[in-house]
Design a protein around this motif. Structure first.
Motif, PDB file in Angstrom:
ATOM      1  N   UNK A  16       0.026  14.106  -1.203  1.00 28.11           N
ATOM      2  CA  UNK A  16      -0.284  12.833  -0.548  1.00 28.11           C
ATOM      3  C   UNK A  16      -0.850  13.134   0.839  1.00 28.11           C
ATOM      4  N   UNK A  17      -1.957  12.462   1.171  1.00 25.45           N
ATOM      5  CA  UNK A  17      -2.595  12.693   2.460  1.00 25.45           C
ATOM      6  C   UNK A  17      -2.738  11.361   3.199  1.00 25.45           C
ATOM      7  N   UNK A  18      -2.719  11.367   4.532  1.00 25.70           N
ATOM      8  CA  UNK A  18      -2.848  10.113   5.297  1.00 25.70           C
ATOM      9  C   UNK A  18      -4.244   9.520   5.173  1.00 25.70           C
ATOM     10  N   UNK A  19      -4.352   8.249   5.462  1.00 25.62           N
ATOM     11  CA  UNK A  19      -5.623   7.540   5.298  1.00 25.62           C
ATOM     12  C   UNK A  19      -6.696   8.037   6.257  1.00 25.62           C
ATOM     13  N   UNK A  29       0.793  -1.223   0.000  1.00 31.97           N
ATOM     14  CA  UNK A  29       0.000   0.000   0.000  1.00 31.97           C
ATOM     15  C   UNK A  29       0.821   1.265   0.000  1.00 31.97           C
ATOM     16  N   UNK A  30       2.106   1.167  -0.345  1.00 30.84           N
ATOM     17  CA  UNK A  30       2.964   2.355  -0.384  1.00 30.84           C
ATOM     18  C   UNK A  30       2.623   3.214  -1.603  1.00 30.84           C
ATOM     19  N   UNK A  31       3.207   4.398  -1.648  1.00 32.04           N
ATOM     20  CA  UNK A  31       2.946   5.303  -2.755  1.00 32.04           C
ATOM     21  C   UNK A  31       3.308   4.672  -4.099  1.00 32.04           C
ATOM     22  N   UNK A  32       2.472   4.919  -5.098  1.00 25.13           N
ATOM     23  CA  UNK A  32       2.784   4.480  -6.455  1.00 25.13           C
ATOM     24  C   UNK A  32       3.515   5.605  -7.165  1.00 25.13           C
ATOM     25  N   UNK A  33       4.270   5.244  -8.187  1.00 29.61           N
ATOM     26  CA  UNK A  33       5.011   6.247  -8.949  1.00 29.61           C
ATOM     27  C   UNK A  33       4.047   7.044  -9.813  1.00 29.61           C
ATOM     28  N   UNK A  87      -5.564  -1.550   2.861  1.00 27.13           N
ATOM     29  CA  UNK A  87      -4.127  -1.713   2.673  1.00 27.13           C
ATOM     30  C   UNK A  87      -3.366  -0.437   2.347  1.00 27.13           C
ATOM     31  N   UNK A  88      -4.027   0.600   1.810  1.00 29.07           N
ATOM     32  CA  UNK A  88      -3.258   1.757   1.367  1.00 29.07           C
ATOM     33  C   UNK A  88      -2.753   2.574   2.563  1.00 29.07           C
ATOM     34  N   UNK A  89      -1.591   3.164   2.381  1.00 28.97           N
ATOM     35  CA  UNK A  89      -1.011   3.968   3.446  1.00 28.97           C
ATOM     36  C   UNK A  89      -1.339   5.444   3.318  1.00 28.97           C
ATOM     37  N   UNK A  90      -1.183   5.968   2.102  1.00 25.83           N
ATOM     38  CA  UNK A  90      -1.495   7.364   1.827  1.00 25.83           C
ATOM     39  C   UNK A  90      -2.333   7.435   0.556  1.00 25.83           C
ATOM     40  N   UNK A 113      -5.098   4.439  -3.556  1.00 25.94           N
ATOM     41  CA  UNK A 113      -6.292   5.242  -3.268  1.00 25.94           C
ATOM     42  C   UNK A 113      -6.054   6.644  -3.807  1.00 25.94           C
ATOM     43  N   UNK A 114      -7.027   7.156  -4.555  1.00 28.24           N
ATOM     44  CA  UNK A 114      -6.941   8.489  -5.139  1.00 28.24           C
ATOM     45  C   UNK A 114      -8.199   9.272  -4.813  1.00 28.24           C
ATOM     46  N   UNK A 115      -8.033  10.532  -4.450  1.00 27.98           N
ATOM     47  CA  UNK A 115      -9.160  11.434  -4.207  1.00 27.98           C
ATOM     48  C   UNK A 115      -9.036  12.614  -5.162  1.00 27.98           C
ATOM     49  N   UNK A 116     -10.071  12.843  -5.960  1.00 26.75           N
ATOM     50  CA  UNK A 116     -10.134  14.001  -6.852  1.00 26.75           C
ATOM     51  C   UNK A 116     -11.219  14.927  -6.325  1.00 26.75           C
ATOM     52  N   UNK A 117     -10.842  16.150  -5.994  1.00 23.23           N
ATOM     53  CA  UNK A 117     -11.783  17.100  -5.406  1.00 23.23           C
ATOM     54  C   UNK A 117     -11.870  18.342  -6.272  1.00 23.23           C
ATOM     55  N   UNK A 118     -13.065  18.619  -6.808  1.00 22.42           N
ATOM     56  CA  UNK A 118     -13.301  19.813  -7.618  1.00 22.42           C
ATOM     57  C   UNK A 118     -14.006  20.850  -6.759  1.00 22.42           C
ATOM     58  N   UNK A 119     -13.362  21.988  -6.548  1.00 23.22           N
ATOM     59  CA  UNK A 119     -13.947  23.043  -5.732  1.00 23.22           C
ATOM     60  C   UNK A 119     -15.190  23.610  -6.410  1.00 23.22           C
ATOM     61  N   UNK A 120     -16.077  24.238  -5.655  1.00 24.97           N
ATOM     62  CA  UNK A 120     -17.281  24.829  -6.252  1.00 24.97           C
ATOM     63  C   UNK A 120     -16.950  25.739  -7.436  1.00 24.97           C
ATOM     64  N   UNK A 121     -17.695  25.552  -8.530  1.00 24.58           N
ATOM     65  CA  UNK A 121     -17.629  26.365  -9.741  1.00 24.58           C
ATOM     66  C   UNK A 121     -16.302  26.220 -10.503  1.00 24.58           C
ATOM     67  N   UNK A 122     -15.524  25.204 -10.177  1.00 21.36           N
ATOM     68  CA  UNK A 122     -14.280  24.963 -10.914  1.00 21.36           C
ATOM     69  C   UNK A 122     -14.555  24.165 -12.184  1.00 21.36           C
ATOM     70  N   UNK A 123     -13.565  24.160 -13.093  1.00 23.31           N
ATOM     71  CA  UNK A 123     -13.646  23.395 -14.337  1.00 23.31           C
ATOM     72  C   UNK A 123     -12.315  22.706 -14.587  1.00 23.31           C
ATOM     73  N   UNK A 124     -12.367  21.455 -15.036  1.00 20.79           N
ATOM     74  CA  UNK A 124     -11.119  20.755 -15.357  1.00 20.79           C
ATOM     75  C   UNK A 124     -11.398  19.432 -16.050  1.00 20.79           C
TER      76      UNK A 124
END
Length: 393
Positions: free
Chosen positions: A89-92, A72-76, A114-117, A146-157
């Protein structure tokens, strides 16, 4: 710490006249949202292959990812630069982990345990932008991510998650779309021929926000990407698109779930795939649940498969549950077939050789999804990749 949830309103056997079977008392889950959920792999029984979520999958091919220990270590990771997009990278135990969804099956729970971060991709700013996040060098040992994608209010991407090289990976991807945001997420699987990739994507869409979620699976021995979308607030909108090309001996699977849980929400699900070669296999399961609070819902899902040779198999199972009669519309469709002989005849009658005519038909069939990505460079690269698939190179 684990989180486990299960509805307390499950029906009794007496309510439905259900009698005990040889393997014990059976009470089926009555709606898609009642499935057991937990972040702890120990809460899930070992997989036999007979479970509803696994019965179409070659479970023996990835037993190490569902039951074994995982790195569960960081992936490249490599990412292109884009103003308004940051990676960290943020803790679990970070509060941003777990907001979009919770595992419903053992592979997802094993990754979560299993993931660490977690890799955090933060999107801000109202101007349009594109970032490509490439994972490579994962190797052949079983891994979790584990990946978290966070889109702030009114953002575009537009965020592209690309996988290349060798991998034996089970992962969770969370997508949180803030109020009024417009986010496109492309999950692009270009793994090597012997790679195995199991992924659960969870998305939560806020008020008047829009998510375009696109799954493109081309490489890998076994690839199973299951996106779940929660239309949690009024006016939420999702376009769930998928494109896959299964070659000989390749298993590509998608189990899609869209939960309309708020008034005046909209969803469109379109998955299209092609299959060629002995043992080529695709699986698509589409579940749409329109809850009793989701008045004014507008929903449609479809899956189309094009069979190019003998010896292939495409499973396609659309499901629709409606708990309120006050909706704008809902429907589903599924079709699997061979080439359109009239299209081939039309092209050949104009002097186009048969092989080239077939490539043009397939390209036109799949291009509908590619052209909705919204990035000309990526779209052109995928068209070239599909041409290579058709030519068997």
């Amino acid at each position: 710490m684990s989180t486990a949830m299960q509805s307390t309103a499950l029906p009794t056997p007496e309510q439905h006249g259900i009698r005990a079977h040889s393997d014990g008392p059976i009470v089926p889950v009555q709606t898609r949202s009642e499935r057991f959920r937990s972040t702890d792999v120990a809460d899930f029984a070992p997989i036999t292959g007979r479970e509803h979520e696994w019965k179409y999958s070659p479970v023996a091919a990835f037993a190490d990812l569902t039951s074994g220990e995982l790195d569960g270590s960081r992936v490249e990771v490599e990412a292109t630069d884009a103003t308004g997009v940051s990676l960290s990278w943020i803790p679990r135990d970070d509060a941003r982990v777990g907001r979009a969804g919770t595992p419903e099956e053992r592979a997802s729970a094993n990754a979560w345990s299993s993931f660490g971060e977690a890799l955090l991709v933060e999107v801000a700013g109202e101007e349009a932008k594109t970032v490509t996040v490439t994972r490579s060098g994962l190797g052949t040992a079983p891994r979790a991510a584990h990946t978290v994608i966070e889109a702030a209010p009114f953002s575009q991407a537009l965020v592209v998650l690309r996988g290349i090289g060798d991998a034996r990976l089970t992962e969770n991807v969370e997508v949180v779309v803030g109020e009024g945001a417009n986010l496109t997420v492309v999950s692009l699987q270009e793994w090597t021929d012997e790679s195995v990739h199991l992924a659960s994507h969870f998305a939560r869409i806020g008020r008047d926000a829009k998510l375009k979620h696109i799954v493109v699976s081309l490489g890998g021995k076994v690839v199973r990407v299951n996106p779940s979308t929660h239309l949690a607030e009024q006016g939420a909108d999702v376009e769930a698109l998928g494109l896959y090309f299964s070659d000989a001996g390749q298993h590509l699977e998608q189990q899609v779930f869209v939960h309309h849980d708020a008034p005046h929400t909209r969803s469109r699900v379109t998955y299209k795939g092609a299959l060629q070669g002995e043992g080529a296999r695709s699986v698509w399961i589409g579940d749409v649940l329109i809850g009793n609070t989701a008045t004014g819902t507008d929903s449609y899902e479809q899956n189309r498969n094009l069979v190019l040779t003998d010896g292939t198999r495409a499973d396609s199972v659309p499901n629709l549950e409606i708990e309120t009669g006050d909706i704008e519309g809902a429907g589903h469709a599924s079709a699997t077939g061979r080439f359109d002989d009239e299209q081939l005849f039309y092209l050949q009658a104009r002097g186009i050789p048969e092989d080239e005519a077939r490539r043009l038909v397939v390209r036109g069939f799949l291009a509908e999804v590619v052209q909705q990505i919204g990035d000309a460079e990526l779209e052109e690269r995928l068209i070239r990749a599909l041409e290579a698939e058709l030519q068997g190179s």
